[in-house]
Scaffold this motif. Sequence first.
Motif: not given
Lengths: 461, 350
Positions: B20-21, B125, B137-140, B142-143, B171
């Motif tokens: 995921l990360f 990640s 971990a910061t999903v933002a 990847t956006r 993305d």
Amino acid sequence: MDAALAAAPAAPVPEPLPPEALDEFDHLLGFVVSSSGALRRAGAEDLWRLGDGVALALVDALYDTERTTDERSAALEVLGSGAHDAANPLLLEVLTSGPDAWMRSSAAWYLGELVTEGWICDAVLRLKYETDESVVVYLAQALGKHDVLAGLSGLRVISRSSWSEQQRTTAEALIAELTAEVEVPVGEPQPRDTAFDRAVWSWIARLGEFQLRGVDDARFILTNLGADVAPHLARALSDDDRYVRLHACQCLERMGSKGSSAADALVEQLGSQDLGPHAAVALGTVTQDSVHDRARTLLLELVHNEAASPGLRLGAARGLARHRSRLSLEGVLTQFERERERWPELAQALAEAAVSIHALEERDLADPERDRRVDAAYRFAIACLDTPGLDPASTGAVWEESFLPSSAALNQAERPELAPFETLEADWNAIGERRGPEFGATAMWRARKALLESALVPVLR
Amino acid sequence: MKPILGLLVLALALWGATFLFGESDGGPTLPAPAVSHSSSHNCAECHAQVFEEWSSGPHADSWTGAAVRKLSGDFSNQDCIDCHAPQPVFVTGIAERVLPRIERRVEGVDCITCHALPDGGVAGSFTSETVACRPEATVALTRADFCAGCHDQHQTVQQWRDSRWAAEGIDCIDCHMPLRDGTPSGGRRHGMHGGTDLVMLQSAVEVRGSRVDDDPANGWLIEIENVGAGHSFPTDERSRAADLFWRPAGSEGAWTHLHRFRSPYRYETDVPDTLLPVHATERYAVLDADDAPVTGPIEVVLLYKRSPHYRDMTDPMQDLWPEDPGVDPYATDVPRDAIVVHRLVLGGDQ
């Protein structure tokens, strides 16, 4: 956004002329075309009696290529000479969107004749996009009638480089006229009407937009309006919107000493986490070459304060370079010596401040120790042109600004240490103009560094 | 059996988190003190490969690159500073416009720009309390919204939002930060290449030739399709341009300009926007100087240029990027920064 803007009424939307009035419109416009003097003016007045909608009909007539040139010209004349509220926004539209240069020039002229000043911001913006020299001249003249000198830089370009000798002559004459009329001290705001204030606030609001196009336009307008909008920008420094705050600060920095009335407001922002570093640069800039002890003292304190944020200290050092007070020199040199090994970027800003202050002119042969300290800062400022991790253009700009004043000082007194400055500017520029496949940006800075080394190092201790 | 199953579940969970990360640090497991990051160079010690990739890419070049120095007048055009030396994106806010920073401008769009959190932490990640920078971990990260502060200034992110790629969950990072070895555990490349990379340019568009009505006796139609760019081709305004040229096959003579793909700069109020939209296909008839269809064999070339000027539109090849890496393409008034994206011969013996 500021309450002053929130309270501003929306601009009126012109209504079209009723269809039944169009024949009368054509008849009266034809009368204006075929008349002169008092009769022509009477025809124009009768046209306006058809109602506000005549303004839109006049613009339609102006843009109608099926009409004769006389009709189109008369339409613009009636639109411009009515001094009618409904006409003003449409005159601005012609200025910005008119397909032909003669239309835009005429619109500029008529706007300049207005008593109200709500059009000035948009007219200044037109200077950014206008490509026709004659329109720029008319615009500069129109703005000049209202003591706005934003058109001067465009006039100077035309006076230097226009292919038309007549245009060059016109521009030179207008420059002389506009600059001769300046009686107001730089930085002293003059009162404007409420329409002007309303327009200024609406452009300040645009500093908060996401798209930089609008922001760039706003920065251009507000910077070029200078002293008269500095109080507005000073208020905007404490706006709720951080983008408005920071870009207002940038506008003040870019207008230089014309923004001096905002100095106290900038001082108040030095403690702001987001605005502080930028306020420090702007404070030094708006107080440049002035006796503003508070600014100098605060900036020096910040540079020395190792507990302050790095950005704030760096901003303060750059502010001192802009402020250019010789009274700062000792403090600048002291901190430069502390930082040169441990924080090159701050040392660079302080070395730039030393050059900007013209420390070399401060040399005192009776105090060789101090001279050695000055010279060390100069050597560092030379090295900055080719040191990885440091921005050569930043120091390069400071060197460029130092050539003329140093050369002038040489002419006033026998200062052998300044002699190299006599030729430095020409050689420096010649390097910048050299073009060739082997001569890139980095090579240019290396060559300029070598130039400074060969010219200055022999006179440094 | 149960302990083995438990270990298997734990291993799967760890693999899932990595999937995921992204990359795992694989570092020590003992708690480490947090370190402050005042420069991207601080990151290089542990993240040498990432730093190397970033250093060779356009983000690292955003303040010092020859092209931007030339186009901005060494940043005397201060309007450029906001995006070329921005404050951390997490400080100004996701999808918000960035603001300029005062310090370390030479580092351009650096590690801190994307990874620094407002509280001094580091967005990453994966989360770890054991490595020096203590990433969260910061999903933002990847956006696409993360890139929008700068890259939507010219509608690039909006172009993507309106595309099928967005609907499919493809993305910005999927193309511009590809997985290093094809697996999440290998991490993503940080070179951020796009128009600076020939392979990416070539995969963005296809150029084909056909005959009008498929009749060999008819003239040529050149068809260009935006097959791979997640946005218009090219994207951005002002300087980037792609141009189609043609000339008779086998000829060493002059080229004829067929079409330009470009969004004009804001000053160019009389120049139309001719970007090739995402997924779009456009066709251009090849006509000679008398506007008659060209039926003989032709050579077609698609050139991409970061500055939209050619010294001579009939001889665009003289402005190709220099083969000698020691030659600065931006040293001349008209930069020599043209790249051949596609070149094809239609008709004849090919």
